[in-house]
Every structure is written in structure tokens, then in C-alpha cells.
Design an enzyme around this catalytic site. Structure first.
Site, PDB file in Angstrom:
ATOM      1  N   THR A 141      -4.663 -40.724  22.300  1.00 36.24           N
ATOM      2  CA  THR A 141      -4.951 -42.038  21.726  1.00 36.24           C
ATOM      3  C   THR A 141      -6.367 -42.005  21.182  1.00 36.24           C
ATOM      4  O   THR A 141      -7.286 -41.536  21.853  1.00 36.24           O
ATOM      5  CB  THR A 141      -4.825 -43.147  22.791  1.00 36.24           C
ATOM      6  OG1 THR A 141      -3.492 -43.159  23.308  1.00 36.24           O
ATOM      7  CG2 THR A 141      -5.152 -44.509  22.208  1.00 36.24           C
ATOM      8  N   ARG A 196       2.483 -47.702  26.101  1.00 36.03           N
ATOM      9  CA  ARG A 196       3.560 -46.717  25.953  1.00 36.03           C
ATOM     10  C   ARG A 196       4.750 -47.080  26.851  1.00 36.03           C
ATOM     11  O   ARG A 196       5.910 -46.990  26.430  1.00 36.03           O
ATOM     12  CB  ARG A 196       3.022 -45.326  26.291  1.00 36.03           C
ATOM     13  CG  ARG A 196       1.891 -44.892  25.359  1.00 36.03           C
ATOM     14  CD  ARG A 196       1.094 -43.716  25.895  1.00 36.03           C
ATOM     15  NE  ARG A 196       1.883 -42.485  25.883  1.00 36.03           N
ATOM     16  CZ  ARG A 196       1.445 -41.343  26.398  1.00 36.03           C
ATOM     17  NH1 ARG A 196       0.253 -41.290  26.994  1.00 36.03           N
ATOM     18  NH2 ARG A 196       2.210 -40.258  26.347  1.00 36.03           N
ATOM     19  N   ILE A 217      -8.946 -44.152  27.685  1.00 33.34           N
ATOM     20  CA  ILE A 217      -7.756 -44.130  26.848  1.00 33.34           C
ATOM     21  C   ILE A 217      -7.206 -42.704  26.915  1.00 33.34           C
ATOM     22  O   ILE A 217      -7.937 -41.758  27.214  1.00 33.34           O
ATOM     23  CB  ILE A 217      -8.021 -44.570  25.388  1.00 33.34           C
ATOM     24  CG1 ILE A 217      -9.139 -43.756  24.741  1.00 33.34           C
ATOM     25  CG2 ILE A 217      -8.308 -46.047  25.312  1.00 33.34           C
ATOM     26  CD1 ILE A 217      -9.408 -44.139  23.281  1.00 33.34           C
ATOM     27  N   ASP A 218      -5.917 -42.565  26.665  1.00 31.66           N
ATOM     28  CA  ASP A 218      -5.270 -41.263  26.808  1.00 31.66           C
ATOM     29  C   ASP A 218      -5.827 -40.246  25.819  1.00 31.66           C
ATOM     30  O   ASP A 218      -6.362 -40.607  24.760  1.00 31.66           O
ATOM     31  CB  ASP A 218      -3.762 -41.400  26.590  1.00 31.66           C
ATOM     32  CG  ASP A 218      -3.096 -42.321  27.600  1.00 31.66           C
ATOM     33  OD1 ASP A 218      -3.620 -42.420  28.725  1.00 31.66           O
ATOM     34  OD2 ASP A 218      -2.072 -42.938  27.255  1.00 31.66           O
ATOM     35  N   LYS A 219      -5.640 -38.977  26.145  1.00 29.01           N
ATOM     36  CA  LYS A 219      -6.119 -37.876  25.314  1.00 29.01           C
ATOM     37  C   LYS A 219      -5.706 -38.043  23.852  1.00 29.01           C
ATOM     38  O   LYS A 219      -6.523 -37.885  22.944  1.00 29.01           O
ATOM     39  CB  LYS A 219      -5.578 -36.551  25.870  1.00 29.01           C
ATOM     40  CG  LYS A 219      -5.864 -35.346  24.997  1.00 29.01           C
ATOM     41  CD  LYS A 219      -5.083 -34.130  25.464  1.00 29.01           C
ATOM     42  CE  LYS A 219      -5.173 -33.002  24.458  1.00 29.01           C
ATOM     43  NZ  LYS A 219      -4.243 -31.898  24.741  1.00 29.01           N
TER      44      LYS A 219
END
Length: 304
Positions: free
Chosen positions: A142, A238, A138-140
Site C-alpha cells: 500500500t 482489504r 500501512i501494508d508493504k
């Protein structure tokens, strides 16, 4: 071991720059990285070297030798991880917002992998030294739940479930605008944004991507939603929410310039479910919204 890849230039890619085509071959290859490979002679076209700005023709055969990654000294760090579940095969961790999942040039400490290496000595090696145990990311900015494989058997079984779309992944997001319908499905392919290689976008030749969403609460200028992923493309929620005109609040990459100051996108991976790689038992975990996310919703409820 040096990885070799070939690509035949397609009709719709004709007259594109060499560096642009090569960087689109793999999601994790950046344009600047590819330009260095071209300079170093790791990229050839029809058996000979060309410059980064070479305009490719349909039918050109591009050969890429991916150099060995720079060896980074990845050290275990006591990061006091929030472990939701652990046994000999698998671990479920609740990642905080702001933490990078795995080391890379520029991020060699403070990552989830650094913390995992301290917490447990056994992690699968399928993704190499920089991403031990990491099955999905998962993104930084998130927050939320991730499954981690502690051996190669578990990694293969968990990755297979992701591939077959049998893993339950539910996210909670705050988006701009009022979504008029209570639920919906976004089925739109995602690939590199041709106008900005650092972003993803809905593009005709992208990889299939499906996001299901339902509205949980509406505010004056925002909507709180639950998203369930059927696929797991980079930045999928996103990109998809921007595509339908409701970008995530606080999103510096895909949101509007005027947005909530939240330190990143308001997105939380709240539910994760999968079959245990050894026993086949279905396991599901739920992580409550982080305090800052909950406080943001409470402000909106008060009309602030």
C-alpha cells in the site's frame, strides 16, 4: 524486560489447540513463533508446560512470557524519502508501494524506519528499537501517507487521536465488480481468520472495525472507490471489501486468483489529517495517486 501475559480460556475456545489460542492473543504473534515459545517453556497452562497441540479446556489459565526480541542491527540508509511535512515534533512521509514500514526478521534493510533513521536523528522510542517513531502502519504494497512522531510527547498525542478516531484517513482503492450503491458503511468486527492464521477476517469475536466508502468511478468489471477509516485494524479495507464481495484488485492475499497484475493491492493512503501534538492546529495532507495506479485507471477508462 520480559513481558508477561495471562489468558483464561473462554467457552468458545474450549478444545482449541494451545498454539492457536496463544497466537490469537496478539495480532503480531505468528503461529510458528508461538510454537517455539511453547517448546522453550515460555508458555504454561495452569502452572505447567504443555505441548503445542494440547487441547485447552474452558477455564484453563494460560501464562505467556514474551522473550526479549532478537536484537537486530538497524542501520540508517539514505532512501530519498518523500517528506511532505516536518517540524521538531512530527513528520509526514509518502511511502512508496513495495516498502516495508519497519524492520523485522527477514526485513532489516530498505524499510521506512531505515530511511527515517538516516533522515532525522530524533524519533520517539515508545515502540522500541525496531519501530522508532512509528505511530501507525500501512501494508508493504500500500502506498501513501504516514505520520511519524519525533519524540514521545508527540507519539502519545498522535496515538491518542488514533484511539479517539479523530484522525482523518482516506484511501483510494480499485475493487472487483460494480458496487451498485454510491456510498456505504461496513461495520463488521475483524480478527484472525480461524482457517488461516496469516490472514484477517470478519469474525464474531473480532475487534470493532468500521469503514466508510463512496464510489468515485465505475468501469466494466471494477469500481474505483474512496474509503475513510474510522478504526485501524490490520488489513481493514482489504478484509472489509472482500466481506461485501468486492475484493481489492491485485490483492494476493484477499483477492481472487484471477485479478489484475499490479504487484500488490491497488490501495493508496491519499489523505491524512490530524491535530498537531504541540499546537493543536489541524493539519491535512493529500498525496496524489502514484503513476502506476493512475495508468491503471486510464487503461480501464479506455476499456483495455
Amino acid at each position: 524486560m520480559i513481558e508477561k501475559m495471562d489468558h483464561t480460556v473462554l467457552e468458545h475456545e474450549a478444545n482449541e489447540r494451545l498454539d492457536k489460542i496463544v497466537s490469537s492473543m496478539q495480532e503480531e504473534w505468528s503461529r510458528s513463533q508461538v510454537q517455539q515459545w511453547i517448546k522453550d517453556g515460555n508458555v504454561i497452562v495452569n502452572g505447567k508446560k504443555e505441548k503445542a497441540n494440547y487441547r485447552c479446556a474452558a477455564g484453563d489459565i494460560i501464562g505467556v512470557e514474551v522473550p526479549e526480541p532478537e536484537v537486530l542491527d538497524i542501520l540508517p540508509e539514505n532512501l530519498d524519502l518523500d517528506i511532505y511535512y516536518e517540524d521538531v515534533d512530527v513528520l509526514v512521509v509518502n511511502k512508496p508501494k513495495g516498502m516495508v514500514v519497519h524492520p523485522s526478521n527477514g526485513h532489516i534493510s530498505g524499510t521506512l524506519v531505515n530511511g527515517l533513521m538516516y533522515h532525522c536523528k530524533d524519533l520517539s522510542g515508545i515502540n522500541g528499537v525496531l519501530r522508532p517513531g512509528i505511530v501507525h502502519r500501512i501494508d508493504k504494497d500500500t502506498s501513501g501517507l504516514l505520520m511519524v512522531a519525533k519524540n514521545d510527547m508527540a507519539h502519545e498525542k498522535l496515538a491518542e487521536q488514533l484511539s479517539k478516531k479523530t484522525v482523518t484517513r482516506k484511501y483510494y482503492a480499485l475493487v472487483h465488480g460494480n458496487i451498485p450503491h454510491d456510498a456505504g458503511t461496513i461495520d463488521a468486527p475483524i480478527g484472525r481468520d480461524p482457517a488461516d492464521r496469516q490472514r484477517m477476517a470478519v469474525v464474531d469475536n473480532g475487534k470493532p472495525a468500521v469503514t466508510h466508502f463512496r464510489v468515485l468511478e465505475r468501469f466494466n468489471k471494477y469500481t474505483f472507490i474512496e474509503c475513510q477509516l474510522e478504526t485501524g485494524r490490520t488489513h481493514q479495507i482489504r478484509v472489509h471489501m472482500k466481506y461485501i464481495g468486492h475484493p481489492l484488485a491485485g490483492d494476493p492475499k484477499y483477492g481472487p486468483k484471477k485479478t489484475i497484475d499490479f504487484g500488490g493491492q491497488a490501495l493508496h493512503a491519499g489523505v491524512l489529517g490530524f491535530r498537531h501534538p504541540r499546537t493543536g492546529e489541524y493539519l491535512e495532507f493529500e498525496s496524489p495517486l502514484p503513476d502506476d495506479f493512475q495508468a491503471l485507471l486510464n487503461k480501464l477508462r479506455l476499456g483495455l
